[in-house]
Design a protein around this motif. Structure first.
Motif, short mmCIF file in Angstrom:
data_model
loop_
_atom_site.label_atom_id
_atom_site.label_comp_id
_atom_site.label_asym_id
_atom_site.label_seq_id
_atom_site.Cartn_x
_atom_site.Cartn_y
_atom_site.Cartn_z
N THR A 349 0.82 -1.23 0.00
CA THR A 349 0.00 0.00 0.00
C THR A 349 0.84 1.27 0.00
OG1 THR A 349 -0.12 0.17 2.39
CG2 THR A 349 -1.79 -1.19 1.31
N CYS A 351 3.29 3.89 -1.80
CA CYS A 351 3.87 4.37 -3.05
C CYS A 351 4.88 5.46 -2.74
CB CYS A 351 2.79 4.89 -3.99
SG CYS A 351 1.91 3.54 -4.80
N ASN A 416 3.11 7.74 0.64
CA ASN A 416 1.85 7.75 1.40
C ASN A 416 1.91 6.69 2.50
OD1 ASN A 416 1.60 5.58 -0.35
ND2 ASN A 416 -0.50 6.04 -0.99
N SER A 418 1.50 4.79 6.12
CA SER A 418 0.36 4.52 7.01
C SER A 418 0.75 4.67 8.48
CB SER A 418 -0.15 3.10 6.77
OG SER A 418 -0.49 2.93 5.43
C1 LIG Z 1 -0.90 4.93 -1.74
O1 LIG Z 1 -1.04 5.30 -3.09
C2 LIG Z 1 -1.35 4.21 -3.96
C3 LIG Z 1 -1.36 4.73 -5.38
O2 LIG Z 1 -2.12 5.87 -5.47
C4 LIG Z 1 -2.69 3.60 -3.55
O3 LIG Z 1 -3.00 2.48 -4.36
C5 LIG Z 1 -2.60 3.16 -2.11
O4 LIG Z 1 -3.84 2.64 -1.66
C6 LIG Z 1 -2.19 4.33 -1.23
N1 LIG Z 1 -1.99 3.84 0.14
C7 LIG Z 1 -2.62 4.35 1.17
C8 LIG Z 1 -2.32 3.79 2.50
O5 LIG Z 1 -3.45 5.25 1.05
#
Ligand SMILES: *[C@@H]1O[C@H](CO)[C@@H](O)[C@H](O)[C@H]1NC(C)=O
Ligand SMILES: *[C@@H]1O[C@H](CO)[C@@H](O)[C@H](O)[C@H]1NC(C)=O
Ligand SMILES: *[C@@H]1O[C@H](CO)[C@@H](O)[C@H](O)[C@H]1NC(C)=O
Ligand SMILES: *[C@@H]1O[C@H](CO)[C@@H](O)[C@H](O)[C@H]1NC(C)=O
Ligand SMILES: *[C@@H]1O[C@H](CO)[C@@H](O)[C@H](O)[C@H]1NC(C)=O
Length: 470
Positions: A349, A351, A416, A418
């Motif tokens: 998850t 990126c 991004n 968590s």
């Molecule tokens: C982080 O970004 C990716 C691509 O946009 C997305 O698929 C993923 O769910 C995001 N992760 C979180 C924890 O929001």
């Protein structure tokens, strides 16, 4: 090789230790411990004491040196009194019983006979007392236990790797049992987890690098003492405050090193507002937003980056990904192929993104992402975005240690995450540390910006620990 040697002490509230002055002087000693050449063979108590005495005498000299420079506190490294590679049996003669200071107040220097088999505690206590400083040393502890205790080992005793804190008169004021990220056959795991030690593992988590990141991220003073054995990759000590760092990393020297520096007294640390008051000023870290040395030029640069980020989201399939192990974790990488541009790479998850501009392209660089459970030498959940220099020109070396670099790179790195427990790390050629220009959360992405470095970049990383997922 898996040897812990780093001992660190977080001083979130020095007001408890030293009062009445604005700043005080702290010392750490990077100790080249005298080793036991046959650590697997159990010595007699007498020869174990003789061995530890050689190391204690060095401690005594360093405290004397530190006291001449006005130090009020000194930290010695983990396993500094006996070294490493012991077994549970062979370490036994080195161990001493350490009475719990919350139960009994004891000054071993003044009352050496109160507890048997405490020659080491006695000498440490006297060193603190005559040096008139707080002293933190690591030593081996034995504690007998009862069969009714479900954790009691079959030989009827616990063996702990313990940090003992003496006050400036020599009384024991605190002790804690340490658990290491690395396995140590000789010691039991305490029930309270207190991770402290790791070895230098470039490219991420080099001791100095991590220590500085930690002090910056949490706005506290950190005194960190490592052992000095470059032959086992052990070096990297420092005194870190929210305002400055004094660090030491030396793979060439074969001597120990005393570091002495002034440290502000942190009078107030408000965890809920992340506000830190010290004798040198107030720092405020609004939640999820940490700014260091902001400048308008950098802000302009960030805006450009935000625009390029939008472009990045619109674009697809930027570069080919490949996998490579870094510190035992399987990273997903993408190569940096141009003099400037944007990269994106994801793992589970997480990126990770990079916008960069570099002076020239002499080295091979890759952006890596890892989101997963780390399982070697400890189990913990990580989320990492890392720009690394690959040591050689083939991609299968990406993730291995590089120690020199000449490409000067301005960058913004973000992901991004968590978790909010994110350490930032910037390492330049020959293992020199740099601080990020800005670290901040914007729309659920954590950003690190750095430009204007004068030396080649080895690593820039955002290293997140996701404690809840452990
Ligand atoms: C982080 O970004 C990716 C691509 O946009 C997305 O698929 C993923 O769910 C995001 N992760 C979180 C924890 O929001
Ligand atoms: C400790 O063990 C490692 C690996 O088993 C070995 O390389 C090293 O030389 C040993 N060091 C000492 C001081 O015994
Ligand atoms: C220390 O050991 C001696 C000899 O074994 C014993 O007589 C004495 O009672 C012990 N002292 C304490 C304080 O346990
Ligand atoms: C700590 O910060 C919170 C939130 O800003 C504030 O409400 C509280 O009064 C502060 N506490 C102290 C002791 O300053
Ligand atoms: C790393 O992960 C990729 C994708 O899951 C896999 O194909 C590859 O075999 C893994 N590499 C190692 C060394 O485990």
């Amino acid at each position: 090789m898996e040897i812990p040697s780093l001992n660190w002490l977080l001083l979130a509230c020095q007001c408890m230790l030293v009062s009445g002055i604005d700043v005080y002087t702290a010392a750490v000693y990077e100790h080249r411990s005298i080793l036991n050449p046959s650590p697997k063979i159990r010595p007699t108590r007498q020869s174990a004491l003789k061995h530890m005495k050689e190391n204690l005498n060095i401690y005594q000299l360093q405290v004397y040196e530190a006291s001449k420079q006005g130090a009020k506190i000194i930290v010695f490294p983990e396993n500094g009194l006996y070294g490493f590679n012991f077994t549970r049996d062979s370490i036994f003669p080195y161990l001493e019983p350490i009475p719990d200071p919350t139960v009994v107040k004891w000054n071993p220097c003044l009352h050496p006979k109160a507890v048997n088999d405490t020659e080491v505690l006695y000498q440490l206590s006297c060193i603190a007392r005559y040096g008139k400083m707080y002293l933190i040393a690591n030593m081996g502890e034995r504690q007998s236990c009862k069969r009714s205790d479900p954790w009691c080992p079959s030989d009827g005793r616990y063996q702990f790797n313990t940090d003992v804190i003496f006050d400036a008169e020599g009384s024991i004021i605190a002790k804690y049992h340490k658990q290491n990220l690395y396995f140590e056959e000789a010691f039991n795991t305490p029930k309270i987890v207190f991770p402290t030690a790791w070895m230098n593992q470039l490219p991420l988590l080099s001791a100095v690098e991590f220590q500085q990141a930690f002090a910056t991220a949490f706005g506290i003073n950190l005194l960190a003492a490592n052992q000095h054995h470059p032959e086992y990759k052990m070096t990297g000590s420092g005194i870190y405050t929210p305002f400055a760092s004094h660090d030491y990393y030396n793979m060439e020297s074969h001597e120990g090193k005393l570091l002495v520096a002034e440290v502000p007294i942190i009078t107030h640390y408000n965890v809920s507002s992340l506000e830190l008051k010290t004798s040198q000023g107030t720092l405020k870290f609004p939640e999820r937003h940490i700014h260091i040395e902001p400048s308008t030029q950098l802000q302009r640069w960030s805006v450009q980056m935000d625009q390029s980020q939008q472009f990045l989201h619109a674009a697809d399939g930027l570069g080919d990904i490949f996998y490579s192990l870094m510190m035992y974790d399987n990273y997903t990488f993408v190569l940096m192929t141009d003099l400037e541009g944007d990269l994106q790479v994801c793992s589970n998850t997480l990126c990770c993104h990079l916008a960069y501009q570099r002076s020239h392209a002499s080295g091979l660089y890759a952006l890596g992402a890892f989101d997963g459970l780390h399982t070697v030498h400890g189990v913990y959940y990580l989320q990492v975005c890392a720009l690394v220099k690959c040591p050689r020109s083939s991609i299968d070396t990406c993730g291995q240690s590089a120690t020199t670099a000449s490409d000067i790179i301005d960058f913004q790195l973000w992901g991004n995450f968590s978790t909010h427990h994110i350490y930032s790390e910037i390492l330049a050629t020959e293992v020199k540390l740099y601080r990020a220009d800005t670290l901040e959360w914007v729309n659920n992405n954590f950003y690190m910006t750095k430009q204007g470095m004068t030396e080649g970049l080895i690593t820039a990383a955002l290293y997140g620990r996701w404690y809840k997922k452990d």
